[in-house]
Motif scaffolding. Structure first.
Motif, PDB file in Angstrom:
ATOM      1  N   SER A 137      26.484  -4.476 -19.732  1.00 56.62           N
ATOM      2  CA  SER A 137      27.120  -3.903 -20.930  1.00 56.62           C
ATOM      3  C   SER A 137      26.227  -2.835 -21.554  1.00 56.62           C
ATOM      4  O   SER A 137      25.009  -2.784 -21.309  1.00 56.62           O
ATOM      5  N   ILE A 191      23.852  -0.311 -23.256  1.00 55.66           N
ATOM      6  CA  ILE A 191      22.721   0.524 -22.834  1.00 55.66           C
ATOM      7  C   ILE A 191      22.270   0.154 -21.413  1.00 55.66           C
ATOM      8  O   ILE A 191      22.000   1.035 -20.586  1.00 55.66           O
ATOM      9  N   ASP A 238      21.910 -10.214 -15.705  1.00 54.95           N
ATOM     10  CA  ASP A 238      22.644 -10.444 -16.960  1.00 54.95           C
ATOM     11  C   ASP A 238      23.193 -11.869 -16.966  1.00 54.95           C
ATOM     12  O   ASP A 238      23.343 -12.488 -15.923  1.00 54.95           O
ATOM     13  N   GLN A 291      26.170 -12.256 -18.283  1.00 53.46           N
ATOM     14  CA  GLN A 291      27.584 -11.956 -17.998  1.00 53.46           C
ATOM     15  C   GLN A 291      27.670 -11.452 -16.560  1.00 53.46           C
ATOM     16  O   GLN A 291      26.717 -10.879 -16.057  1.00 53.46           O
ATOM     17  N   ALA A 347      21.712 -14.697 -14.831  1.00 52.83           N
ATOM     18  CA  ALA A 347      20.634 -15.516 -15.403  1.00 52.83           C
ATOM     19  C   ALA A 347      20.695 -15.481 -16.920  1.00 52.83           C
ATOM     20  O   ALA A 347      21.092 -14.482 -17.521  1.00 52.83           O
ATOM     21  N   ASP A 348      20.287 -16.593 -17.513  1.00 56.00           N
ATOM     22  CA  ASP A 348      20.198 -16.675 -18.973  1.00 56.00           C
ATOM     23  C   ASP A 348      18.731 -16.510 -19.378  1.00 56.00           C
ATOM     24  O   ASP A 348      17.915 -17.417 -19.203  1.00 56.00           O
ATOM     25  N   LEU A 349      18.425 -15.347 -19.917  1.00 56.59           N
ATOM     26  CA  LEU A 349      17.023 -15.035 -20.254  1.00 56.59           C
ATOM     27  C   LEU A 349      16.578 -15.677 -21.573  1.00 56.59           C
ATOM     28  O   LEU A 349      15.459 -15.451 -22.018  1.00 56.59           O
ATOM     29  N   CYS A 391      16.608  -4.289 -21.006  1.00 57.87           N
ATOM     30  CA  CYS A 391      17.614  -3.910 -22.016  1.00 57.87           C
ATOM     31  C   CYS A 391      18.278  -5.127 -22.639  1.00 57.87           C
ATOM     32  O   CYS A 391      18.820  -5.006 -23.751  1.00 57.87           O
ATOM     33  N   TYR A 408      15.572 -10.457 -35.902  1.00 48.96           N
ATOM     34  CA  TYR A 408      15.807  -9.277 -35.060  1.00 48.96           C
ATOM     35  C   TYR A 408      14.674  -8.261 -35.238  1.00 48.96           C
ATOM     36  O   TYR A 408      14.065  -7.815 -34.253  1.00 48.96           O
ATOM     37  N   LYS A 418      11.760  -7.268 -32.386  1.00 53.62           N
ATOM     38  CA  LYS A 418      11.607  -5.904 -31.868  1.00 53.62           C
ATOM     39  C   LYS A 418      10.221  -5.351 -32.201  1.00 53.62           C
ATOM     40  O   LYS A 418       9.635  -4.609 -31.400  1.00 53.62           O
ATOM     41  N   GLY A 434      18.227   4.104 -32.263  1.00 52.75           N
ATOM     42  CA  GLY A 434      18.887   3.864 -33.546  1.00 52.75           C
ATOM     43  C   GLY A 434      20.259   3.276 -33.238  1.00 52.75           C
ATOM     44  O   GLY A 434      20.416   2.578 -32.229  1.00 52.75           O
ATOM     45  N   VAL A 494      23.666   2.825 -31.667  1.00 50.75           N
ATOM     46  CA  VAL A 494      24.260   3.307 -30.414  1.00 50.75           C
ATOM     47  C   VAL A 494      25.592   2.575 -30.225  1.00 50.75           C
ATOM     48  O   VAL A 494      25.661   1.354 -30.407  1.00 50.75           O
ATOM     49  N   THR A 506      27.850   0.504 -28.807  1.00 45.08           N
ATOM     50  CA  THR A 506      27.946  -0.540 -27.782  1.00 45.08           C
ATOM     51  C   THR A 506      28.640  -1.756 -28.417  1.00 45.08           C
ATOM     52  O   THR A 506      28.793  -1.805 -29.646  1.00 45.08           O
ATOM     53  N   LEU A 532      27.329  -4.572 -29.022  1.00 44.65           N
ATOM     54  CA  LEU A 532      26.387  -5.153 -30.002  1.00 44.65           C
ATOM     55  C   LEU A 532      26.503  -4.437 -31.352  1.00 44.65           C
ATOM     56  O   LEU A 532      26.587  -5.070 -32.414  1.00 44.65           O
TER      57      LEU A 532
HETATM   58  P1  NAD Z   1      25.228  -5.070 -25.457  1.00 40.83           P
HETATM   59  O1  NAD Z   1      25.643  -6.311 -26.147  1.00 40.83           O
HETATM   60  O2  NAD Z   1      26.261  -4.060 -25.085  1.00 40.83           O
HETATM   61  O3  NAD Z   1      24.400  -5.428 -24.136  1.00 40.83           O
HETATM   62  C1  NAD Z   1      23.431  -6.429 -24.124  1.00 40.83           C
HETATM   63  C2  NAD Z   1      23.450  -7.104 -22.760  1.00 40.83           C
HETATM   64  O4  NAD Z   1      22.416  -8.108 -22.770  1.00 40.83           O
HETATM   65  C3  NAD Z   1      24.775  -7.817 -22.471  1.00 40.83           C
HETATM   66  O5  NAD Z   1      25.244  -7.468 -21.183  1.00 40.83           O
HETATM   67  C4  NAD Z   1      24.410  -9.284 -22.552  1.00 40.83           C
HETATM   68  O6  NAD Z   1      25.183 -10.128 -21.710  1.00 40.83           O
HETATM   69  C5  NAD Z   1      22.941  -9.258 -22.155  1.00 40.83           C
HETATM   70  N1  NAD Z   1      22.272 -10.470 -22.639  1.00 40.83           N
HETATM   71  C6  NAD Z   1      22.249 -10.931 -23.910  1.00 40.83           C
HETATM   72  N2  NAD Z   1      21.641 -12.128 -23.952  1.00 40.83           N
HETATM   73  C7  NAD Z   1      21.268 -12.416 -22.687  1.00 40.83           C
HETATM   74  C8  NAD Z   1      20.633 -13.537 -22.096  1.00 40.83           C
HETATM   75  N3  NAD Z   1      20.295 -14.619 -22.804  1.00 40.83           N
HETATM   76  N4  NAD Z   1      20.389 -13.505 -20.761  1.00 40.83           N
HETATM   77  C9  NAD Z   1      20.782 -12.440 -20.016  1.00 40.83           C
HETATM   78  N5  NAD Z   1      21.417 -11.362 -20.516  1.00 40.83           N
HETATM   79  C10 NAD Z   1      21.664 -11.365 -21.844  1.00 40.83           C
HETATM   80  O7  NAD Z   1      24.130  -4.424 -26.409  1.00 40.83           O
HETATM   81  P2  NAD Z   1      23.335  -3.035 -26.358  1.00 40.83           P
HETATM   82  O8  NAD Z   1      23.567  -2.384 -27.657  1.00 40.83           O
HETATM   83  O9  NAD Z   1      23.561  -2.311 -25.096  1.00 40.83           O
HETATM   84  O10 NAD Z   1      21.845  -3.609 -26.410  1.00 40.83           O
HETATM   85  C11 NAD Z   1      20.862  -3.324 -25.416  1.00 40.83           C
HETATM   86  C12 NAD Z   1      19.502  -3.362 -26.087  1.00 40.83           C
HETATM   87  O11 NAD Z   1      19.415  -2.278 -27.022  1.00 40.83           O
HETATM   88  C13 NAD Z   1      19.222  -4.632 -26.879  1.00 40.83           C
HETATM   89  O12 NAD Z   1      17.881  -5.024 -26.649  1.00 40.83           O
HETATM   90  C14 NAD Z   1      19.395  -4.182 -28.326  1.00 40.83           C
HETATM   91  O13 NAD Z   1      18.631  -4.956 -29.221  1.00 40.83           O
HETATM   92  C15 NAD Z   1      18.897  -2.760 -28.244  1.00 40.83           C
HETATM   93  N6  NAD Z   1      19.331  -1.889 -29.334  1.00 40.83           N
HETATM   94  C16 NAD Z   1      20.667  -1.615 -29.492  1.00 40.83           C
HETATM   95  C17 NAD Z   1      21.052  -0.784 -30.535  1.00 40.83           C
HETATM   96  C18 NAD Z   1      22.502  -0.423 -30.769  1.00 40.83           C
HETATM   97  O14 NAD Z   1      22.822   0.139 -31.823  1.00 40.83           O
HETATM   98  N7  NAD Z   1      23.400  -0.697 -29.830  1.00 40.83           N
HETATM   99  C19 NAD Z   1      20.093  -0.263 -31.408  1.00 40.83           C
HETATM  100  C20 NAD Z   1      18.754  -0.559 -31.213  1.00 40.83           C
HETATM  101  C21 NAD Z   1      18.389  -1.382 -30.159  1.00 40.83           C
END
Ligand code: NAD
Length: 259
Positions: free
Chosen positions: A11, A13, A32, A34, A44-46, A73, A157, A161, A188, A190, A192, A194
């Motif tokens: 998913s 990023i 992932d 998912q 895998a569940d991280l 990511c 959170y 980070k 910042g 993005v 998605t 999340l």
């Molecule tokens: P997203 O929810 O689209 O993707 C996150 C992915 O991580 C998902 O596919 C999810 O299944 C996977 N994941 C979550 N928990 C997991 C686990 N326990 N085991 C395995 N996989 C797991 O979110 P995103 O926005 O793409 O986030 C990616 C990264 O970017 C994250 O670290 C997030 O904190 C960071 N980030 C996002 C934003 C934003 O605005 N989207 C801003 C700053 C930082």
């Protein structure tokens, strides 16, 4: 071209990073919780130590000694079901994976790691919290207890980070003379799933929607992926221990005097 493992590949990023690196000719091992048919080969569940060990073993088996890059990511945001889960995924889900795959990375030329942090790491509530010390001390049980008793997902959170960014910089300093580069990309807002969930959250939604970058919009996952692609590449051969804000100017807007 090389073999690169990417967590959070299903998913947002992470999926965009997989797409970008695959288009450059790299072989991708997506990780992932998912499933998706495009890049995720390791389910895998991280969030748990056992899940991380299983992920490491599976990646090693698939990479067959060819792993030269790792992009972390996978993460959960403030809408995660509990505040402790945030620290387990966002901090220990990164550090234990990097530690577990380091020996494989060293078997190849120019190994590099990129960790996705966040502009939230610079929030004032992150640095002083006791959770940061327990994360950097490697104590997941104590961290989870602190997170549960604080019961404030925004603190978990930001602290996760901040801690993972500090850890990556410590690693860059410690591993630099052996050739492993480690950098952090701090996005910042993005677009998605999340970010969408944060905007819809009754507790945090209004604040998230009001916090708009100077460029006047949220970023696209592909804009983060392009930066990751640079940092993982040999073009970035002298870049390690850096925190690169890819945030439309958010960090500059809030903290122009700190860099
Ligand atoms: P997203 O929810 O689209 O993707 C996150 C992915 O991580 C998902 O596919 C999810 O299944 C996977 N994941 C979550 N928990 C997991 C686990 N326990 N085991 C395995 N996989 C797991 O979110 P995103 O926005 O793409 O986030 C990616 C990264 O970017 C994250 O670290 C997030 O904190 C960071 N980030 C996002 C934003 C934003 O605005 N989207 C801003 C700053 C930082």
């Amino acid at each position: 071209m090389s073999v690169i493992a990417v967590t959070g590949s299903a998913s947002g990023i992470g999926a965009a990073v997989c797409e970008f690196l695959a288009n450059q000719g790299h072989t991708i091992i997506g990780i992932d919780r998912q499933t998706d048919e495009k890049f995720t080969q390791v389910s895998a569940d991280l969030s748990s130590p056992q899940g991380r060990v299983a992920a490491i073993e599976h990646v090693k088996a698939l990479a067959k000694g060819q792993l030269s890059g790792l992009v972390c990511c996978a993460g959960v945001g403030v809408t995660a079901p509990d505040a402790a889960l945030i620290t387990s995924v966002n901090f220990f889900g990164v550090t234990e994976l990097v530690e577990g795959l380091k020996s494989d990375l060293y078997q190849n030329d120019n190994p590099a790691v990129v960790v996705i942090g966040s502009v939230a790491a610079t929030a004032q509530l992150a640095g002083p919290h006791a959770m940061v010390d327990t994360m950097l001390g490697g104590d997941e049980t104590q961290t989870r207890q602190l997170a549960q008793s604080a019961n404030a997902p925004q603190i978990s959170y930001a602290a996760s980070k901040y801690a993972v960014t500090c850890w990556a910089r410590q690693q860059a300093a410690a591993e630099g003379n052996k050739g492993l580069r480690i950098n952090v990309v701090a996005p910042g807002a993005v677009e998605t799933p999340l970010h969408q969930a944060s905007k819809e959250d009754p507790r945090f939604g209004e604040a998230v929607k009001k916090f708009v970058a100077p460029v006047g919009r949220a970023g696209q996952p592909a804009e983060i992926a392009a930066t990751v692609g640079f940092l993982i590449s040999e073009q970035a051969s002298f870049v390690t221990g850096s925190v690169l804000f890819v945030d439309g100017g958010m960090d500059a807007m809030v903290r122009a005097k700190y860099f």
